[in-house]
Design a protein around this motif. Sequence first.
Motif, PDB file in Angstrom:
ATOM      1  N   GLN A  36       0.829  -1.207   0.000  1.00 42.17           N
ATOM      2  CA  GLN A  36       0.000   0.000   0.000  1.00 42.17           C
ATOM      3  C   GLN A  36       0.866   1.260   0.000  1.00 42.17           C
ATOM      4  O   GLN A  36       0.607   2.203  -0.741  1.00 42.17           O
ATOM      5  N   GLU A  82      -1.605   4.070  -2.111  1.00 39.18           N
ATOM      6  CA  GLU A  82      -3.056   3.869  -2.003  1.00 39.18           C
ATOM      7  C   GLU A  82      -3.331   3.038  -0.758  1.00 39.18           C
ATOM      8  O   GLU A  82      -2.669   2.021  -0.513  1.00 39.18           O
ATOM      9  N   GLU A 108      -9.081   5.809   5.394  1.00 38.89           N
ATOM     10  CA  GLU A 108      -8.043   4.958   4.819  1.00 38.89           C
ATOM     11  C   GLU A 108      -7.411   4.071   5.893  1.00 38.89           C
ATOM     12  O   GLU A 108      -7.688   4.214   7.090  1.00 38.89           O
TER      13      GLU A 108
END
Length: 294
Positions: free
Chosen positions: A224, A229, A279
Motif C-alpha cells: 500500500q 493507495e 483509509e
Amino acid sequence: MNNTTDTPVTVIGLGLMGQALAGAFLAAGHPTTVWNRTGAKADDLVSRGARRAPTVGDALAASPLTIVCVTDYTAVRELLGTSGMPLDGTTVVNLTSGDSAQAREAARWAEQRGVRYLDGAIMGIPSTIGTAEAVILHSGPQADFDAHRPTLEALGAVSYLGADHGLASLYDVAGLAMMWSVLNAWLQGTAMLRTAGVDAATYAPFAQLIATGVAEWLPGYAEQIDRGEFPAEVAALATDARSMAHLVEESEALGVNAELPRLIKAMADRSIAAGHGGEQYPVLIEEFSKPYHS
C-alpha cells in the motif's frame, strides 16, 4: 577471492566488538592481523594465533581485506590517513557505528585515495559474532562485496543492501526503531497489566503472539505504501483512533504513563484532519515522513 579459510584479514580496533570480529576470523581459520591503539587489548587474540601489527600501516599491508571497528568516523579517517601506507587498491570494510551522511562522506574520502570501500553495520552483540544470530549489513560497490563475501561470512549472516554507502547505516537505525518500538509497546502493556497483579513473565507469551501477528501484516502494508493507495481492507484509521483513545484513557485511569499512546494518537488525529480517516493505518507514513515541529 576463492572460498577458502586461508585468506588473510586485518582487524583494526579491538574494543569488545573488534575483539569478537577478530576472534571469529581466527576461529574460521583466517590468518588474522590485529592492531589497536592500546596494544594490550590484542594480547588474548595473539595468544590464540593472531599477529600483532606494530603500526596501522603494517596492519593494512598485511591483508587484502581490512575490517575497521573504532570509536567514530573521524577516528577511521585519522587512522587510515596517517598510516604512512599508499592506500590505492586497499579494501576496507568499515563497521564503525555512524549515520548515513558520515558513511557517504567516508566513501568519498576513500575513493579520493583509491580505497575500495564498503560501509557496514552490525546487528548483534559481541557474543553472537561468528554465528547466524549476528547479521552484518554491507553497502557499497557490489563487486567489492562479492570479492570478499567468503571471508566476511566468518562473522555471521552477511547481507548486501546496495551500492549506496549510506544504506547500511539507514537499515541499522531503522532496525533500532523497530526494536525499541516493539519493546516500548510491550513495556506499556506490562505496566498496565501489573496494576491487576499480572507479572511480566505471564504477559510476555501473549505479547509475543501479538507482535508476531502484526509482523505478518508488513508485506501487505508495504505494498500500500509503495502504491500510495490505502484502502481500508482491515480497518479505517478513524476506527483505530477510537481504540487509541481507549488505550490513553485506560492508561491514565490505571495511573500508567500515557505519553507514548498520546503521541501516536496525535499523529493519527492530524492524518484524520487531513482527510485520511477512511483509509488504512499505513496512511500514517505521511505523518512519519514529515519533520517534527514542537
